[in-house]
Motif scaffolding. Structure first.
Motif, short mmCIF file in Angstrom:
data_model
loop_
_atom_site.label_atom_id
_atom_site.label_comp_id
_atom_site.label_asym_id
_atom_site.label_seq_id
_atom_site.Cartn_x
_atom_site.Cartn_y
_atom_site.Cartn_z
N CYS A 32 -17.49 14.66 -40.04
CA CYS A 32 -17.72 14.27 -38.64
C CYS A 32 -18.45 12.94 -38.56
CB CYS A 32 -18.53 15.35 -37.93
SG CYS A 32 -17.70 16.95 -37.89
N THR A 34 -19.29 11.48 -35.38
CA THR A 34 -20.12 11.43 -34.18
C THR A 34 -20.58 12.83 -33.79
OG1 THR A 34 -18.29 11.74 -32.63
CG2 THR A 34 -18.80 9.44 -33.28
N GLY A 36 -19.99 14.17 -30.97
CA GLY A 36 -18.83 14.79 -30.34
C GLY A 36 -17.89 15.41 -31.37
N ASP A 37 -17.72 14.75 -32.52
CA ASP A 37 -16.90 15.31 -33.58
C ASP A 37 -17.52 16.61 -34.10
OD1 ASP A 37 -15.23 13.07 -33.45
OD2 ASP A 37 -16.17 12.10 -35.19
N GLN A 66 -26.19 11.41 -27.25
CA GLN A 66 -24.90 11.38 -26.56
C GLN A 66 -23.82 11.77 -27.55
OE1 GLN A 66 -24.66 10.76 -23.21
NE2 GLN A 66 -26.89 10.77 -23.35
N ARG A 67 -22.68 12.17 -27.04
CA ARG A 67 -21.60 12.62 -27.91
C ARG A 67 -21.02 11.51 -28.77
NH1 ARG A 67 -19.57 18.02 -26.36
NH2 ARG A 67 -21.07 18.74 -24.83
N ASP A 68 -21.23 10.25 -28.40
CA ASP A 68 -20.70 9.15 -29.21
C ASP A 68 -21.68 8.65 -30.27
OD1 ASP A 68 -22.46 7.90 -27.47
OD2 ASP A 68 -21.06 6.34 -26.86
N ALA A 70 -23.55 8.21 -33.69
CA ALA A 70 -23.16 8.37 -35.09
C ALA A 70 -24.01 9.45 -35.75
CB ALA A 70 -23.32 7.05 -35.83
#
Length: 86
Positions: A32, A34, A36-37, A66-68, A70
């Protein structure tokens, strides 16, 4: 899931309603890049978690994320559903 440079392990911890939906305290996901991943990988493992994860706050190594954002190898992502209180 899209992978980071190393695709290392990330621990996902579930709290309150997220824990109840997942049926476990935590999972480990790999590959993964991010936050979000990480959430997508966790909900792929535990589809019943998806509605809770969609409205949850997320922490990356103890800080709001945030979901973005790293995700470094060895990170911890925590899924915190909305809490009621008074």
């Amino acid at each position: 899931m899209p992978g980071g440079p190393k695709g290392g392990a990330v621990t996902v911890r579930y709290w309150a309603a997220a824990r109840a939906a997942a049926g476990v305290d935590s999972d480990v996901v790999t590959g993964c890049a991010t936050v979000g991943d990480v959430v997508a990988a966790a909900t792929a493992l535990r589809p019943e978690l998806a509605p809770v994860a969609a409205v949850s706050s997320l922490l990356l190594d103890g800080r709001s994320a945030q979901r973005d954002a790293a995700v470094p190898d060895g990170a911890v992502v925590e899924v915190l559903p909305p809490f009621a209180g008074g």
